[in-house]
Design a protein around this motif. Sequence first.
Motif, PDB file in Angstrom:
ATOM      1  N   MET A   1      -0.557   9.106   6.805  1.00 41.80           N
ATOM      2  CA  MET A   1      -1.148   7.862   7.271  1.00 41.80           C
ATOM      3  C   MET A   1      -2.084   7.337   6.189  1.00 41.80           C
ATOM      4  O   MET A   1      -2.370   8.051   5.218  1.00 41.80           O
ATOM      5  CB  MET A   1      -1.922   8.060   8.577  1.00 41.80           C
ATOM      6  CG  MET A   1      -3.192   8.871   8.433  1.00 41.80           C
ATOM      7  SD  MET A   1      -4.259   8.767   9.913  1.00 41.80           S
ATOM      8  CE  MET A   1      -4.718   7.029   9.921  1.00 41.80           C
ATOM      9  N   THR A   2      -2.534   6.108   6.362  1.00 42.10           N
ATOM     10  CA  THR A   2      -3.472   5.537   5.397  1.00 42.10           C
ATOM     11  C   THR A   2      -4.780   5.183   6.080  1.00 42.10           C
ATOM     12  O   THR A   2      -4.794   4.550   7.135  1.00 42.10           O
ATOM     13  CB  THR A   2      -2.871   4.275   4.735  1.00 42.10           C
ATOM     14  OG1 THR A   2      -1.681   4.652   4.041  1.00 42.10           O
ATOM     15  CG2 THR A   2      -3.846   3.651   3.759  1.00 42.10           C
ATOM     16  N   ILE A   3      -5.857   5.651   5.466  1.00 38.61           N
ATOM     17  CA  ILE A   3      -7.198   5.286   5.930  1.00 38.61           C
ATOM     18  C   ILE A   3      -7.729   4.306   4.894  1.00 38.61           C
ATOM     19  O   ILE A   3      -7.931   4.675   3.731  1.00 38.61           O
ATOM     20  CB  ILE A   3      -8.090   6.542   6.049  1.00 38.61           C
ATOM     21  CG1 ILE A   3      -7.466   7.519   7.050  1.00 38.61           C
ATOM     22  CG2 ILE A   3      -9.511   6.166   6.462  1.00 38.61           C
ATOM     23  CD1 ILE A   3      -7.966   8.935   6.915  1.00 38.61           C
ATOM     24  N   TRP A   4      -7.890   3.067   5.289  1.00 36.87           N
ATOM     25  CA  TRP A   4      -8.183   1.982   4.341  1.00 36.87           C
ATOM     26  C   TRP A   4      -9.646   1.567   4.478  1.00 36.87           C
ATOM     27  O   TRP A   4     -10.031   0.955   5.467  1.00 36.87           O
ATOM     28  CB  TRP A   4      -7.263   0.806   4.648  1.00 36.87           C
ATOM     29  CG  TRP A   4      -7.274  -0.268   3.606  1.00 36.87           C
ATOM     30  CD1 TRP A   4      -8.248  -1.224   3.429  1.00 36.87           C
ATOM     31  CD2 TRP A   4      -6.282  -0.497   2.596  1.00 36.87           C
ATOM     32  NE1 TRP A   4      -7.912  -2.029   2.368  1.00 36.87           N
ATOM     33  CE2 TRP A   4      -6.708  -1.602   1.843  1.00 36.87           C
ATOM     34  CE3 TRP A   4      -5.084   0.132   2.269  1.00 36.87           C
ATOM     35  CZ2 TRP A   4      -5.978  -2.103   0.771  1.00 36.87           C
ATOM     36  CZ3 TRP A   4      -4.348  -0.367   1.202  1.00 36.87           C
ATOM     37  CH2 TRP A   4      -4.796  -1.478   0.470  1.00 36.87           C
ATOM     38  N   LEU A   5     -10.441   1.922   3.456  1.00 39.65           N
ATOM     39  CA  LEU A   5     -11.865   1.591   3.486  1.00 39.65           C
ATOM     40  C   LEU A   5     -12.095   0.277   2.756  1.00 39.65           C
ATOM     41  O   LEU A   5     -11.753   0.140   1.575  1.00 39.65           O
ATOM     42  CB  LEU A   5     -12.681   2.692   2.807  1.00 39.65           C
ATOM     43  CG  LEU A   5     -12.516   4.105   3.376  1.00 39.65           C
ATOM     44  CD1 LEU A   5     -13.174   5.132   2.484  1.00 39.65           C
ATOM     45  CD2 LEU A   5     -13.109   4.198   4.770  1.00 39.65           C
TER      46      LEU A   5
ATOM     47  N   LEU B   1       1.700   2.829  -3.576  1.00 43.82           N
ATOM     48  CA  LEU B   1       1.408   4.258  -3.754  1.00 43.82           C
ATOM     49  C   LEU B   1       1.127   4.942  -2.423  1.00 43.82           C
ATOM     50  O   LEU B   1       1.595   6.061  -2.168  1.00 43.82           O
ATOM     51  CB  LEU B   1       0.185   4.441  -4.667  1.00 43.82           C
ATOM     52  CG  LEU B   1       0.371   4.088  -6.131  1.00 43.82           C
ATOM     53  CD1 LEU B   1      -0.930   4.311  -6.887  1.00 43.82           C
ATOM     54  CD2 LEU B   1       1.469   4.932  -6.758  1.00 43.82           C
ATOM     55  N   ALA B   2       0.356   4.278  -1.574  1.00 49.35           N
ATOM     56  CA  ALA B   2       0.015   4.868  -0.277  1.00 49.35           C
ATOM     57  C   ALA B   2       1.280   5.111   0.533  1.00 49.35           C
ATOM     58  O   ALA B   2       1.441   6.167   1.171  1.00 49.35           O
ATOM     59  CB  ALA B   2      -0.936   3.945   0.485  1.00 49.35           C
ATOM     60  N   GLU B   3       2.191   4.163   0.477  1.00 53.96           N
ATOM     61  CA  GLU B   3       3.443   4.295   1.238  1.00 53.96           C
ATOM     62  C   GLU B   3       4.224   5.510   0.744  1.00 53.96           C
ATOM     63  O   GLU B   3       4.792   6.273   1.532  1.00 53.96           O
ATOM     64  CB  GLU B   3       4.250   3.009   1.093  1.00 53.96           C
ATOM     65  CG  GLU B   3       5.303   2.797   2.164  1.00 53.96           C
ATOM     66  CD  GLU B   3       6.581   3.556   1.870  1.00 53.96           C
ATOM     67  OE1 GLU B   3       6.880   3.774   0.681  1.00 53.96           O
ATOM     68  OE2 GLU B   3       7.265   3.955   2.842  1.00 53.96           O
TER      69      GLU B   3
ATOM     70  N   HIS C   1       5.718  11.306   2.487  1.00 58.78           N
ATOM     71  CA  HIS C   1       5.837  12.759   2.363  1.00 58.78           C
ATOM     72  C   HIS C   1       4.706  13.495   3.077  1.00 58.78           C
ATOM     73  O   HIS C   1       4.359  14.621   2.729  1.00 58.78           O
ATOM     74  CB  HIS C   1       5.922  13.129   0.884  1.00 58.78           C
ATOM     75  CG  HIS C   1       7.152  12.538   0.268  1.00 58.78           C
ATOM     76  ND1 HIS C   1       8.398  13.095   0.437  1.00 58.78           N
ATOM     77  CD2 HIS C   1       7.332  11.393  -0.422  1.00 58.78           C
ATOM     78  CE1 HIS C   1       9.292  12.312  -0.157  1.00 58.78           C
ATOM     79  NE2 HIS C   1       8.672  11.281  -0.678  1.00 58.78           N
ATOM     80  N   GLY C   2       4.148  12.834   4.067  1.00 62.67           N
ATOM     81  CA  GLY C   2       3.187  13.505   4.942  1.00 62.67           C
ATOM     82  C   GLY C   2       1.764  13.539   4.425  1.00 62.67           C
ATOM     83  O   GLY C   2       0.897  14.160   5.043  1.00 62.67           O
ATOM     84  N   VAL C   3       1.517  12.877   3.294  1.00 62.68           N
ATOM     85  CA  VAL C   3       0.176  12.938   2.704  1.00 62.68           C
ATOM     86  C   VAL C   3      -0.688  11.787   3.249  1.00 62.68           C
ATOM     87  O   VAL C   3      -0.228  10.654   3.383  1.00 62.68           O
ATOM     88  CB  VAL C   3       0.253  12.856   1.161  1.00 62.68           C
ATOM     89  CG1 VAL C   3      -1.134  12.898   0.539  1.00 62.68           C
ATOM     90  CG2 VAL C   3       1.111  13.999   0.627  1.00 62.68           C
ATOM     91  N   VAL C   4      -1.934  12.116   3.565  1.00 61.69           N
ATOM     92  CA  VAL C   4      -2.877  11.091   4.010  1.00 61.69           C
ATOM     93  C   VAL C   4      -3.429  10.388   2.765  1.00 61.69           C
ATOM     94  O   VAL C   4      -3.935  11.040   1.861  1.00 61.69           O
ATOM     95  CB  VAL C   4      -4.037  11.723   4.805  1.00 61.69           C
ATOM     96  CG1 VAL C   4      -5.094  10.681   5.152  1.00 61.69           C
ATOM     97  CG2 VAL C   4      -3.513  12.405   6.068  1.00 61.69           C
ATOM     98  N   ALA C   5      -3.300   9.060   2.735  1.00 62.79           N
ATOM     99  CA  ALA C   5      -3.860   8.282   1.629  1.00 62.79           C
ATOM    100  C   ALA C   5      -5.199   7.699   2.068  1.00 62.79           C
ATOM    101  O   ALA C   5      -5.277   7.010   3.090  1.00 62.79           O
ATOM    102  CB  ALA C   5      -2.894   7.166   1.231  1.00 62.79           C
TER     103      ALA C   5
ATOM    104  N   PRO D   1       3.102   2.687   7.477  1.00 61.10           N
ATOM    105  CA  PRO D   1       3.569   3.164   8.774  1.00 61.10           C
ATOM    106  C   PRO D   1       2.457   3.481   9.778  1.00 61.10           C
ATOM    107  O   PRO D   1       2.567   3.148  10.945  1.00 61.10           O
ATOM    108  CB  PRO D   1       4.348   4.435   8.427  1.00 61.10           C
ATOM    109  CG  PRO D   1       3.854   4.868   7.085  1.00 61.10           C
ATOM    110  CD  PRO D   1       3.438   3.615   6.384  1.00 61.10           C
ATOM    111  N   ARG D   2       1.406   4.121   9.333  1.00 61.09           N
ATOM    112  CA  ARG D   2       0.261   4.411  10.210  1.00 61.09           C
ATOM    113  C   ARG D   2      -0.977   4.032   9.431  1.00 61.09           C
ATOM    114  O   ARG D   2      -1.172   4.493   8.310  1.00 61.09           O
ATOM    115  CB  ARG D   2       0.227   5.904  10.606  1.00 61.09           C
ATOM    116  CG  ARG D   2       1.194   6.256  11.728  1.00 61.09           C
ATOM    117  CD  ARG D   2       1.361   7.746  11.873  1.00 61.09           C
ATOM    118  NE  ARG D   2       2.007   8.300  10.697  1.00 61.09           N
ATOM    119  CZ  ARG D   2       3.339   8.313  10.504  1.00 61.09           C
ATOM    120  NH1 ARG D   2       4.138   7.837  11.429  1.00 61.09           N
ATOM    121  NH2 ARG D   2       3.849   8.814   9.395  1.00 61.09           N
ATOM    122  N   PHE D   3      -1.809   3.203  10.021  1.00 61.56           N
ATOM    123  CA  PHE D   3      -2.855   2.530   9.251  1.00 61.56           C
ATOM    124  C   PHE D   3      -4.146   2.437  10.055  1.00 61.56           C
ATOM    125  O   PHE D   3      -4.124   2.049  11.219  1.00 61.56           O
ATOM    126  CB  PHE D   3      -2.343   1.124   8.923  1.00 61.56           C
ATOM    127  CG  PHE D   3      -3.274   0.299   8.080  1.00 61.56           C
ATOM    128  CD1 PHE D   3      -3.294   0.442   6.706  1.00 61.56           C
ATOM    129  CD2 PHE D   3      -4.109  -0.638   8.671  1.00 61.56           C
ATOM    130  CE1 PHE D   3      -4.143  -0.336   5.922  1.00 61.56           C
ATOM    131  CE2 PHE D   3      -4.963  -1.421   7.895  1.00 61.56           C
ATOM    132  CZ  PHE D   3      -4.976  -1.276   6.512  1.00 61.56           C
TER     133      PHE D   3
END
Length: 268
Positions: free
Chosen positions: A95-99, A158-160, A165-169, A189-191
Motif C-alpha cells: 500500500m502507499t502512505i502518502w505524506l 515507483l510506489a505502484e 510486490h507487497g512493499v509498503v511505499a 491500489p491501496r492509498f
Amino acid sequence: MRTDGKSAGLAHEDAAALGGGRTGEVCAKTVAQGNDESEAACYNDAHRVNDGIASAFNWLDSKTIVTAAGSVSQADAGTIVTGEGGTTNAAGQGMTIWLTGLSGAGKSTIASLLTDRLNKLGIAAEWLDGDELRRILGKGLGFSREDRFENIRRAVYLAEMLNRHGVVAVVSLISPYTEMRDYARQTLPRFAEVYVDCPLEVCEARDVKGLYAKARRGEIPSFTGISDPYEVPPSPELTLNTAGQTPEENVNTLIAWLTEHTSLRLNK
Ligand SMILES: Nc1ncnc2c1ncn2[C@@H]1O[C@H](COP(=O)(O)OS(=O)(=O)O)[C@@H](OP(=O)(O)O)[C@H]1O
Ligand SMILES: Nc1ncnc2c1ncn2[C@@H]1O[C@H](COP(=O)(O)OP(=O)(O)O)[C@@H](O)[C@H]1O
C-alpha cells in the motif's frame, strides 16, 4: 524498462531511462569519456535507483519462481514472505502512505521514523522522499505546476511497482495540488493520504534548510506557501498535527490508524 511485469530486473540503462541525475545523458558521456571517478558515481547512482526498486523483489516468498529469463510468478496471496532484511510481508499487503504538507512541516521526519518502525515490525517498507527522488530521478524538473505533477507521476510509478510486490511505499512529497494527490489515489491500489499539518509560521520559524528566508528575499520563485499555492487536503485519511506533538507521537498515531484500517500485521 519493461513495464509489462515480465522482467524483474532493472538494468543500468533502465535506471538512466528513468531520467535520474548522473544516470542519464551525463553518465553516457562520462562513461564514453572514460572518466573513472565520475563513471563510478554514475554507477553508484544507477545502483541506488536499482536498489530502491529491486528491493521490491527481495520480499518474494519461497514459492516464487524466478525463471532463467528473469520473469517471476507470485505465489498465493496471504503467504508470508521473507526478505534479506528479515522483514516479512504477505502478498497483497502493498500500500502507499502518502505524506503531504508544507516544506518543513515534518513529512521527512515522520516518513523516516515510520519506515523504520514498519521494518522493525517485520513489514517491508520503502521511503520515497521528495528531495531524494528529485536528486536521482528528477532531471530537468523545477517547481512549476506541470513539473510538480511530473514529479508526482514518477513517484506514483515507483510506489505502484513496490506495491505490486507487497512493499509498503511511504511517500513524502509536498504534492501541493488536490488534483495531483487525487491522481495518486486513483492510480495506486491501496492509498492513505496523510496531511502533515503545521502552520506556515511554524514551518518558517523551523526553516530547516533556510529556504523560507531565501523565498522571502525573492531568491526562490514559486515557493510553496510563500509565492506558490498549497491546497489543504479536503478529506485525508489522517491529519497529523506536528506543531503540538512530537514526531514519535505522530508516528504512534499513524501506526494506530494503520492497525485499525489496513491488513498490515502490526501487532507483533
Ligand atoms: N519552489 C519550491 N517550492 C517548494 N519546495 C522547494 C522549492 N524549491 C526547492 N524546494 C525544495 O524541494 C523540496 C520539495 O520537493 P517535492 O518533490 O516534495 O515538491 S512537489 O511535491 O513536487 O511539489 C522541498 O523539500 P521539503 O522541505 O522536504 O518539503 C524543498 O526543500
Ligand atoms: N511532530 C513533529 N513531526 C515532524 N517533525 C517535527 C515535529 N516536531 C518538530 N519537528 C521538526 O520539524 C522539522 C521538520 O523537517 P522535515 O521533516 O525535513 O520537514 P519536511 O520533510 O516536511 O520538509 C525537523 O527539524 C523536525 O525535527
